[in-house]
Design an enzyme around this catalytic site. Structure first.
Site, PDB file in Angstrom:
ATOM      1  N   SER A 146      20.102  -7.648  34.308  1.00  0.00           N
ATOM      2  CA  SER A 146      19.677  -6.398  33.632  1.00  0.00           C
ATOM      3  C   SER A 146      18.590  -6.617  32.758  1.00  0.00           C
ATOM      4  CB  SER A 146      21.138  -6.093  32.801  1.00  0.00           C
ATOM      5  OG  SER A 146      20.756  -5.004  31.574  1.00  0.00           O
ATOM      6  N   TYR A 159      27.882  -7.329  26.594  1.00  0.00           N
ATOM      7  CA  TYR A 159      27.154  -7.027  27.862  1.00  0.00           C
ATOM      8  C   TYR A 159      25.685  -7.985  28.071  1.00  0.00           C
ATOM      9  CZ  TYR A 159      24.852  -4.250  31.828  1.00  0.00           C
ATOM     10  OH  TYR A 159      24.321  -3.725  32.829  1.00  0.00           O
TER      11      TYR A 159
HETATM   12  P1  NDP Z   1      28.695   1.814  38.514  1.00  0.00           P
HETATM   13  O1  NDP Z   1      29.707   1.717  37.579  1.00  0.00           O
HETATM   14  O2  NDP Z   1      28.326   2.543  39.465  1.00  0.00           O
HETATM   15  O3  NDP Z   1      29.136   0.368  39.549  1.00  0.00           O
HETATM   16  C1  NDP Z   1      29.817  -0.439  39.092  1.00  0.00           C
HETATM   17  C2  NDP Z   1      30.728  -1.308  40.271  1.00  0.00           C
HETATM   18  O4  NDP Z   1      31.386  -2.236  39.798  1.00  0.00           O
HETATM   19  C3  NDP Z   1      31.733  -0.101  40.761  1.00  0.00           C
HETATM   20  O5  NDP Z   1      31.483  -0.115  42.149  1.00  0.00           O
HETATM   21  C4  NDP Z   1      33.133  -0.863  40.412  1.00  0.00           C
HETATM   22  O6  NDP Z   1      34.093  -0.413  41.361  1.00  0.00           O
HETATM   23  C5  NDP Z   1      32.644  -2.258  40.419  1.00  0.00           C
HETATM   24  N1  NDP Z   1      33.370  -2.874  39.378  1.00  0.00           N
HETATM   25  C6  NDP Z   1      33.636  -2.871  38.156  1.00  0.00           C
HETATM   26  N2  NDP Z   1      34.596  -3.864  37.617  1.00  0.00           N
HETATM   27  C7  NDP Z   1      35.231  -4.253  38.627  1.00  0.00           C
HETATM   28  C8  NDP Z   1      36.338  -5.358  39.072  1.00  0.00           C
HETATM   29  N3  NDP Z   1      36.879  -5.783  37.919  1.00  0.00           N
HETATM   30  N4  NDP Z   1      36.293  -5.812  40.205  1.00  0.00           N
HETATM   31  C9  NDP Z   1      35.657  -5.246  41.459  1.00  0.00           C
HETATM   32  N5  NDP Z   1      34.911  -4.187  41.099  1.00  0.00           N
HETATM   33  C10 NDP Z   1      34.705  -3.476  39.959  1.00  0.00           C
HETATM   34  O7  NDP Z   1      27.541   0.961  37.703  1.00  0.00           O
HETATM   35  P2  NDP Z   1      26.047   0.197  38.302  1.00  0.00           P
HETATM   36  O8  NDP Z   1      25.858   0.615  39.907  1.00  0.00           O
HETATM   37  O9  NDP Z   1      25.017   0.981  37.357  1.00  0.00           O
HETATM   38  O10 NDP Z   1      26.377  -1.085  37.978  1.00  0.00           O
HETATM   39  C11 NDP Z   1      26.210  -2.001  39.012  1.00  0.00           C
HETATM   40  C12 NDP Z   1      25.582  -3.486  38.195  1.00  0.00           C
HETATM   41  O11 NDP Z   1      24.243  -3.068  38.060  1.00  0.00           O
HETATM   42  C13 NDP Z   1      26.465  -3.909  37.010  1.00  0.00           C
HETATM   43  O12 NDP Z   1      26.344  -5.309  37.200  1.00  0.00           O
HETATM   44  C14 NDP Z   1      25.607  -3.430  36.051  1.00  0.00           C
HETATM   45  O13 NDP Z   1      25.737  -4.308  34.965  1.00  0.00           O
HETATM   46  C15 NDP Z   1      23.942  -3.641  36.786  1.00  0.00           C
HETATM   47  N6  NDP Z   1      23.120  -2.743  35.885  1.00  0.00           N
HETATM   48  C16 NDP Z   1      23.152  -1.460  35.913  1.00  0.00           C
HETATM   49  C17 NDP Z   1      22.054  -0.906  35.451  1.00  0.00           C
HETATM   50  C18 NDP Z   1      22.052   0.642  35.301  1.00  0.00           C
HETATM   51  O14 NDP Z   1      20.977   1.215  34.552  1.00  0.00           O
HETATM   52  N7  NDP Z   1      22.532   1.309  35.766  1.00  0.00           N
HETATM   53  C19 NDP Z   1      20.980  -1.635  34.869  1.00  0.00           C
HETATM   54  C20 NDP Z   1      21.129  -2.973  34.636  1.00  0.00           C
HETATM   55  C21 NDP Z   1      22.158  -3.602  35.421  1.00  0.00           C
HETATM   56  P3  NDP Z   1      35.526  -0.095  41.038  1.00  0.00           P
HETATM   57  O15 NDP Z   1      35.468   1.017  40.161  1.00  0.00           O
HETATM   58  O16 NDP Z   1      35.976   0.426  42.688  1.00  0.00           O
HETATM   59  O17 NDP Z   1      36.417  -1.362  40.816  1.00  0.00           O
END
Ligand code: NDP
Length: 256
Positions: A146, A159
């Site tokens: 991130s 985070y």
């Molecule tokens: P979303 O909330 O859209 O996606 C997060 C994903 O993680 C979901 O598909 C969710 O699936 C899954 N997830 C969360 N917890 C669990 C768990 N315990 N077990 C299995 N799956 C899990 O967020 P983003 O797409 O934005 O985030 C994706 C990654 O990118 C993350 O690591 C985030 O920190 C990182 N990121 C995002 C940024 C942004 O601006 N959006 C910036 C920098 C980094 P489900 O709900 O089905 O469990």
């Protein structure tokens, strides 16, 4: 010749959190390059929709309902992927979440939840997938960091710690697994329009405008912005690239 460097036909990729957001953007890129995909997440409805989307791209795709903070569930997930798709060539540790509170307000169980989901899960998934990645002969691990791997924010207590940690974890694995021809890299997304940041925009006033003003590209990122970098880091094109942390941020991290 050029296209074969980016050819993922015959390869199998696990994408944690591949059922939405950045994970789905990367999964689509890998599928378009020919990889079969295992979508790992908790929400079965979202995973079923993602699998349908990926199958339309002409590859095999399965949903493996898994909480990545549960080691036994991750072990079963890895076993199922090898059983159903035959191998593991690419692991994308993308699942993540945030609890937005300043350090003095965050509770220990909240800290643990964020660290377990964003950092410890990458360790567990990578450790358990390692035998299959080694057997692949050209394994690839892609960890999602991130801007909080570089910068801090008052509300990003656990985070930022998790995302700083994932970069150092990436470097350790890159060293350890180079003899196995496994490359381990991190992607550092800028501010991307997903469910995660929709929540942040509701909680942090003025965030939307601050990101626009601070991003040289002049826009929020889109999940499709992650397809190309995922294919590069999953393919033979990146065979001499390991231990890096590549910002995909519209210039956010180089804005003076
Ligand atoms: P979303 O909330 O859209 O996606 C997060 C994903 O993680 C979901 O598909 C969710 O699936 C899954 N997830 C969360 N917890 C669990 C768990 N315990 N077990 C299995 N799956 C899990 O967020 P983003 O797409 O934005 O985030 C994706 C990654 O990118 C993350 O690591 C985030 O920190 C990182 N990121 C995002 C940024 C942004 O601006 N959006 C910036 C920098 C980094 P489900 O709900 O089905 O469990």
């Amino acid at each position: 010749m050029t296209s074969s460097r980016f050819d993922l036909r015959g390869k199998v990729a696990i994408v944690t959190g591949g059922n939405g957001g950045i994970g789905l953007g990367m999964a689509r890129g890998l599928a378009d390059a020919g990889a079969d995909i295992a979508v790992v997440g908790r929400n079965e409805t979202k995973s079923a929709a993602a699998v349908a989307d990926l199958k339309q791209r002409g590859v095999k795709a399965i949903a493996v309902t898994t909480d990545v903070t549960d080691k036994a569930a991750v072990a079963a997930m890895v076993e199922r992927v090898v059983g159903e798709l035959g191998r593991i060539d690419v692991l994308i540790n993308n699942a993540g979440m945030s609890i937005r509170k300043p350090p003095h307000e965050l509770e220990l169980d909240e800290w643990n939840k964020v660290i377990d989901t964003n950092l410890t899960s990458a360790f567990v998934c990578s450790k358990l997938a390692y035998p299959a990645l080694k057997a692949s002969g050209n394994g690839k691990v892609i960890n999602i960091g991130s801007m909080m791997s570089i910068f801090g924010a008052s509300f990003a207590t656990a985070y930022a710690a998790s995302k700083g940690g994932i970069v150092q974890y990436t470097r350790a694995c890159a060293n350890a697994w180079a003899p196995d021809n496994i490359q381990v890299n991190a992607i550092l997304p800028g501010w991307i329009d997903t469910d995660l940041t929709r929540g942040a925009r509701q909680q942090v006033s003025g965030l939307h405008e601050r990101v626009l003003a601070r991003t040289p590209a002049g826009r929020w990122g889109d999940i499709d912005d992650f397809a190309g970098i995922a294919v590069f880091l999953a393919s033979p094109a990146s065979n001499f690239v390991t231990g890096t942390a590549i910002p995909v941020d519209g210039g956010f991290s180089v804005m003076a």
